[in-house]
Design a protein around this motif. Structure first.
Motif, mmCIF file in Angstrom:
data_model
loop_
_atom_site.group_PDB
_atom_site.id
_atom_site.type_symbol
_atom_site.label_atom_id
_atom_site.label_comp_id
_atom_site.label_asym_id
_atom_site.label_seq_id
_atom_site.Cartn_x
_atom_site.Cartn_y
_atom_site.Cartn_z
ATOM 1 N N MET A 1 0.871 -1.332 -0.110
ATOM 2 C CA MET A 1 -0.056 -0.023 -0.041
ATOM 3 C C MET A 1 0.905 1.169 -0.003
ATOM 4 N N GLN A 2 2.114 1.107 0.371
ATOM 5 C CA GLN A 2 2.947 2.246 0.414
ATOM 6 C C GLN A 2 3.944 2.602 -0.758
ATOM 7 N N ARG A 3 3.511 1.876 -1.717
ATOM 8 C CA ARG A 3 4.330 1.918 -2.887
ATOM 9 C C ARG A 3 3.763 3.269 -3.714
ATOM 10 N N LEU A 4 4.687 3.995 -4.344
ATOM 11 C CA LEU A 4 4.341 5.135 -4.964
ATOM 12 C C LEU A 4 3.367 5.110 -6.053
ATOM 13 N N TRP A 5 3.183 4.117 -6.844
ATOM 14 C CA TRP A 5 2.441 4.071 -8.118
ATOM 15 C C TRP A 5 0.921 3.578 -7.466
ATOM 16 N N VAL A 6 1.088 2.582 -6.444
ATOM 17 C CA VAL A 6 -0.395 2.315 -5.802
ATOM 18 C C VAL A 6 -0.962 3.425 -5.255
ATOM 19 N N ARG A 7 -0.224 4.409 -4.483
ATOM 20 C CA ARG A 7 -0.632 5.840 -4.005
ATOM 21 C C ARG A 7 -1.140 6.622 -5.144
ATOM 22 N N ARG A 8 -0.295 6.908 -6.248
ATOM 23 C CA ARG A 8 -0.896 7.670 -7.311
ATOM 24 C C ARG A 8 -1.922 7.388 -8.109
ATOM 25 N N ALA A 9 -2.050 5.788 -8.289
ATOM 26 C CA ALA A 9 -3.285 5.466 -9.146
ATOM 27 C C ALA A 9 -4.575 5.561 -8.229
ATOM 28 N N ALA A 10 -4.599 5.279 -6.918
ATOM 29 C CA ALA A 10 -5.514 5.129 -6.084
ATOM 30 C C ALA A 10 -6.138 6.737 -5.868
ATOM 31 N N GLY A 11 -5.212 7.608 -5.749
ATOM 32 C CA GLY A 11 -5.512 9.346 -5.542
ATOM 33 C C GLY A 11 -6.215 9.890 -6.711
ATOM 34 N N LEU A 12 -5.541 9.500 -7.812
ATOM 35 C CA LEU A 12 -6.037 10.054 -9.147
ATOM 36 C C LEU A 12 -7.484 9.335 -9.490
ATOM 37 N N MET A 13 -7.810 8.230 -9.142
ATOM 38 C CA MET A 13 -9.067 7.908 -9.164
ATOM 39 C C MET A 13 -10.030 8.435 -8.444
ATOM 40 N N VAL A 14 -9.808 8.827 -7.322
ATOM 41 C CA VAL A 14 -10.623 9.390 -6.295
ATOM 42 C C VAL A 14 -10.815 10.890 -6.907
#
Length: 226
Positions: free
Chosen positions: A194-207
């Motif tokens: 969950m702390q991987r950068l690409w996971v954070r970026r993908a989740a945030g941009l979807m929200v």
């Protein structure tokens, strides 16, 4: 638009797991181990989260009821403003989850005073030894000053009724369950992913995309009715 708002709240809770790891990790860790070092049964984790989501539903009902006062008063510009504000907050929340800003921390600092009152009560419930105690601890957990929760509450305020506000926060709470239950049961395995950068970026941009889509829906509706 209520169906869209419920879906957005559900997915915001689900995709907001990147935030939950940092905000609730310590509390989940406290719940994940008994005094003797063993793991509590799954039903205890369910009880914790039942209490937490119950608090969210209460917050949503109160926020929705407050928003309903504008509806009953016939203050249409305020209702419209609340809807626009909810979508803007959703966009900012997504950008926060993606790591592009820190604005949500304003909410967290504002809620810190309330948490300082609730925290001693929460600590008295530890260690948890029964299911009713777990539900109460979970309800106290729901008062943690979480910017993600407060951001979605803005949408509950714009929902227009206590029932709609409660339903929206219930959808959000259900969205958080996979992450927080998973953290309780598999914290060591989930946290690095969950702390991987690409996971954070993908989740945030979807929200953030939900907020953009909400504004586009409003613009289309306004244009179509003109």
């Amino acid at each position: 638009m209520i169906e869209f708002s419920l879906l957005a709240a559900l997915l915001a809770g689900l995709l907001g797991g990147v935030h939950c790891v940092g905000m609730c990790g310590g509390i989940v860790a406290a719940f994940s181990f008994r005094a003797d070092g063993t793991h509590p049964p799954f039903r205890m984790h369910l009880a914790y989260n039942l209490g937490r989501v119950s608090s969210y539903v209460l917050f949503g009902a109160l926020a929705g009821a407050l928003g309903a006062t504008f509806k009953l008063a016939g203050v249409m510009p305020v209702q419209l403003l609340l809807y626009v504000l909810a979508q803007v907050v959703m966009i900012l929340l997504g950008l926060y989850l993606a790591g592009f800003n820190q604005w949500v921390r304003v909410f967290e600092r504002a809620g810190g005073a309330v948490w300082r009152v609730v925290r001693p009560l929460f600590q008295k419930l530890l260690p948890v030894k029964s299911l009713p105690q777990a539900v109460l601890a979970g309800m106290a957990w729901g008062w943690l000053p979480c910017g993600l929760v407060y951001s979605v509450l803005v949408s509950a305020l714009a929902a227009g009724s206590a029932t709609s506000g409660a339903a929206l926060m219930l959808a959000f709470g259900l969205g958080t369950l996979p992450n927080l239950l998973g953290m309780g049961l598999f914290a060591r395995q989930i946290q690095p992913f969950m702390q991987r950068l690409w996971v954070r970026r993908a989740a945030g941009l979807m929200v953030a995309g939900f907020g953009v889509w909400g504004l586009l829906m409003l613009a289309y509706s306004t244009f179509a009715n003109a």
